[in-house]
Design a protein around this motif. Sequence first.
Motif, PDB file in Angstrom:
ATOM      1  N   ALA A  73     -44.868 -26.764   1.292  1.00 25.71           N
ATOM      2  CA  ALA A  73     -44.144 -27.996   0.972  1.00 25.71           C
ATOM      3  C   ALA A  73     -42.801 -28.055   1.685  1.00 25.71           C
ATOM      4  N   ALA A  74     -42.174 -26.885   1.900  1.00 25.35           N
ATOM      5  CA  ALA A  74     -40.888 -26.873   2.599  1.00 25.35           C
ATOM      6  C   ALA A  74     -41.076 -27.235   4.070  1.00 25.35           C
ATOM      7  N   TRP A  75     -42.158 -26.727   4.677  1.00 20.35           N
ATOM      8  CA  TRP A  75     -42.443 -27.102   6.065  1.00 20.35           C
ATOM      9  C   TRP A  75     -42.663 -28.610   6.170  1.00 20.35           C
ATOM     10  N   ASP A  76     -43.432 -29.168   5.245  1.00 16.29           N
ATOM     11  CA  ASP A  76     -43.653 -30.622   5.250  1.00 16.29           C
ATOM     12  C   ASP A  76     -42.334 -31.373   5.104  1.00 16.29           C
ATOM     13  N   GLU A 128     -41.958 -23.572  16.944  1.00 13.10           N
ATOM     14  CA  GLU A 128     -41.903 -22.163  17.354  1.00 13.10           C
ATOM     15  C   GLU A 128     -41.724 -21.258  16.138  1.00 13.10           C
ATOM     16  N   ALA A 129     -40.874 -21.659  15.188  1.00 13.00           N
ATOM     17  CA  ALA A 129     -40.677 -20.850  13.986  1.00 13.00           C
ATOM     18  C   ALA A 129     -41.961 -20.783  13.165  1.00 13.00           C
ATOM     19  N   THR A 160     -49.917 -21.756  11.771  1.00 13.17           N
ATOM     20  CA  THR A 160     -50.407 -22.402  12.985  1.00 13.17           C
ATOM     21  C   THR A 160     -50.633 -23.893  12.783  1.00 13.17           C
ATOM     22  N   ARG A 161     -51.109 -24.269  11.594  1.00 15.26           N
ATOM     23  CA  ARG A 161     -51.346 -25.691  11.353  1.00 15.26           C
ATOM     24  C   ARG A 161     -50.028 -26.473  11.312  1.00 15.26           C
ATOM     25  N   LEU A 167     -54.297 -25.240  21.406  1.00  8.34           N
ATOM     26  CA  LEU A 167     -55.682 -25.693  21.220  1.00  8.34           C
ATOM     27  C   LEU A 167     -56.636 -24.902  22.106  1.00  8.34           C
ATOM     28  N   GLU A 168     -56.186 -24.563  23.293  1.00  5.23           N
ATOM     29  CA  GLU A 168     -57.039 -23.787  24.191  1.00  5.23           C
ATOM     30  C   GLU A 168     -57.299 -22.395  23.625  1.00  5.23           C
ATOM     31  N   LYS A 169     -56.279 -21.782  23.032  1.00  6.30           N
ATOM     32  CA  LYS A 169     -56.464 -20.465  22.426  1.00  6.30           C
ATOM     33  C   LYS A 169     -57.445 -20.526  21.259  1.00  6.30           C
ATOM     34  N   ARG A 170     -57.461 -21.652  20.563  1.00  3.91           N
ATOM     35  CA  ARG A 170     -58.365 -21.819  19.434  1.00  3.91           C
ATOM     36  C   ARG A 170     -59.765 -22.206  19.871  1.00  3.91           C
TER      37      ARG A 170
END
Length: 812
Positions: free
Chosen positions: A343-346, A362-363, A370-371, A400-403
């Motif tokens: 919720a803090a990221w949002d 980056e953090a 990752t999401r 996205l390429e790594k995934r």
Amino acid sequence: MGVSGAERDERIRALLAVPALSGPEELPSVADADGFGELGVSRSLYSRGEQDPYVRRPWVDEALDSALRDRDFVLLAGGSKAGRWRTAWEAVRRTLPGARLLVPRPGIAALAGLLALEPPLRAGDAGAVVVWLDHLERYLGIAHGMDGALLDRLRSLAPRVVLLATVESNVREHLLSTEGRLGPTARLVLDQATMVVVPSGPGARNETAEAEPQPPDGELAGVGAVLEQRRQQGLHASGDEAAGLGSALVRAAVAWRRMGLFRPIAEAELRELARLDPRFSAPEPDDGTRWADALRWALTVPPEATAALLEEVRPAAGPTAERAFRAADFLVSRADQPEVPLAAWDFVLRRCDAFELKAVAEAARTSGMTRVAESALRQASRSAEPLIASYAGFRLGSDLEKRGDTSGAHGAYRQAVADGGIDIGVWTERRGTPDEPSGTRRGASADSMMAAMACVNLAQSLAEQGRTAEAIAACREAIDMDDPIGTALAAQNLAGLLRRQGDTEAARSAYEQALAACTWHGDPAGLRGMVAADLGALLAEQGETAAALIALEVAVDSGHRLAAPRAAARMGLLLSERGDSEKAVAAFRLAAEAEEPEPAAAARLQLAVMTEQTDPEQAAALYRKTAACGMPRLAGLALCGLGALLIGRGDVSGAVRVYQEAIEPGRTDPGSAARAAFRLGMLLEEQRDMDGALSAYREAMRSGDRESAPPAAYGAGCLLERRGDFRGARDAFRQAARSGHPRVAAWSLILLSDVLVRLRDPQGAGSALERAARCADPDARRAALERIDRLPRGPGPDGTAARTTEPPYGDV
């Protein structure tokens, strides 16, 4: 910005944290500046200003003094409680007391503003200027932040400019590990700095007898313990609402920093973020009294401490500006902080501007979210800021390429190119138009840099999918962008694609284009050495030795940590082929110092081979060092070479030990082990150790090695025949004969015929001799024909008539 008079003076005063003494541009000297007041040294957790004597730490102070005397960019790294400020200030006072002191207000804007003044800022009559930047991370990793160009402008302020910066160790590591294309900008700055690390903790501050009278360790430790005790009080508050809610505010400010936001958090944001803390039921935002009590608790400096858990930051402008706060540095770096809730990221994603979204992404990636990182990048890619939008598309494509989402990655890369102002449309082979002829240079910019790198990544991904024509077109599009990094990298990749297609002339042209781009733009990415090494390898393959040596010398001169040693090794081979042993040895010596273990070991092996005749002792030492490299193939070659060297010097017993070492399981590669086993068998046979010789021969036979197994089988057959074991000899000679070895097979057939005669199989003996009579070896043919004439006539073992001819050769 061409301003003068009072307006200019006022602007300079607004941009400087430590004001000038007389005129606005008369910067104070280090000796005259107040390090414990305006400079802010007293902010250290353990320091109480000038009343605390400075405790020398020779291993830090001497390194710092030396760096300040000799270098122009010094970075002091350490934990939040290490005393970086005080250490830096004392070092500057010792080494550069007469230098002028330039301390801009925090943030890149003030520093850039000072450097943008027209006419340029004057530093008085100073021969040297010290530029003091605390918390270097505030100047890095953001759009339009510190870069090589800004450093160059700083260095032009005076005859000598010393940039002295501080950074927390964990923040520096975060910046160095940041992926993406803005990360390298920060790394480019950090890599230019001479770093001195200050150890953390009270004990690290009092480990020398040179210390002046000072408070005992227990008292210094108690200062930190006071704040830690207050932090714990808030965490476990029961019945003290102000402490509990204040603790939530502190945790919110810490989370704000840990989510990548370095600007102070505004009061309204702090309240809303604290309300997300699941451990406390916060009041409504409009309940001013309870929030004020909580803030007071968080801002209170406890007795015996010099800082609070939360620091109020002066408003950026005007009396009506909203209050803002920052968590104490030592809290942010603590290992026991809880994970930042989703919720803090949002919360921060809804409040970030385009530039902050990059830092949050980056953090989040560093924190394993990752999401969240993907959401931040998608949001940033829709920004109106071209640099941020193109950067976000580039990083999103990489993620996205790594995934494994190749299609999504390609879309993100293409969007990044478009955001950089380049309309790629459909990838074509267009090399020029009437309006923009082939070869026209496009102006490089920060956003075109990201577009170029996205184009490079797209080309690489297309190549991995086997879509070579599209990859080549993408590389050429990136080259046309004329980016300082992307153009050279794209040209190098294009050369590799063309080389794999067999178009060596076009590949050579692409390598030369990459070198030209490195020269044109000053090679900011350090690609010149890699490109020159690749070009030299291509020219060597084409037989253009002279041109190859020139290109390889460019790679060596570049000093590239990977390319230079590799190029030196190839130079050594070419020079050796030309008979220039002296220069070849010098090249191999350079290659032997490579960082990479394998090229260094390979160079040592070549050195050993070349110095066997002139310096056998050194050659033996080089062989032994290579044998210990841990790489089976090179270890095997080294042990076989050492064994041969020892035999030549008459040390047979030493050679036996070396070959025995080489055939130990896992010690060397199968081919080397087989060669060592065969040579060991020969040595033991000469020493009359027939059992040992036979065992070694059989070891080589079991390997199936095309070079060593046939002669080993031949040797085993001879030993077994002398022992009277004709059936064993027959089997050994048959194995040698089946190998097809040009010489061993023919003579094995001849000796096989002798053994078959003894086994009363003249028919088989005749077949073996007839096959030997058709071989390419004239001596073997002659011996086979002589034996055919002497073959016994009569019935074979099964009672049938013996034959001297049998067209098929099935049983040998």
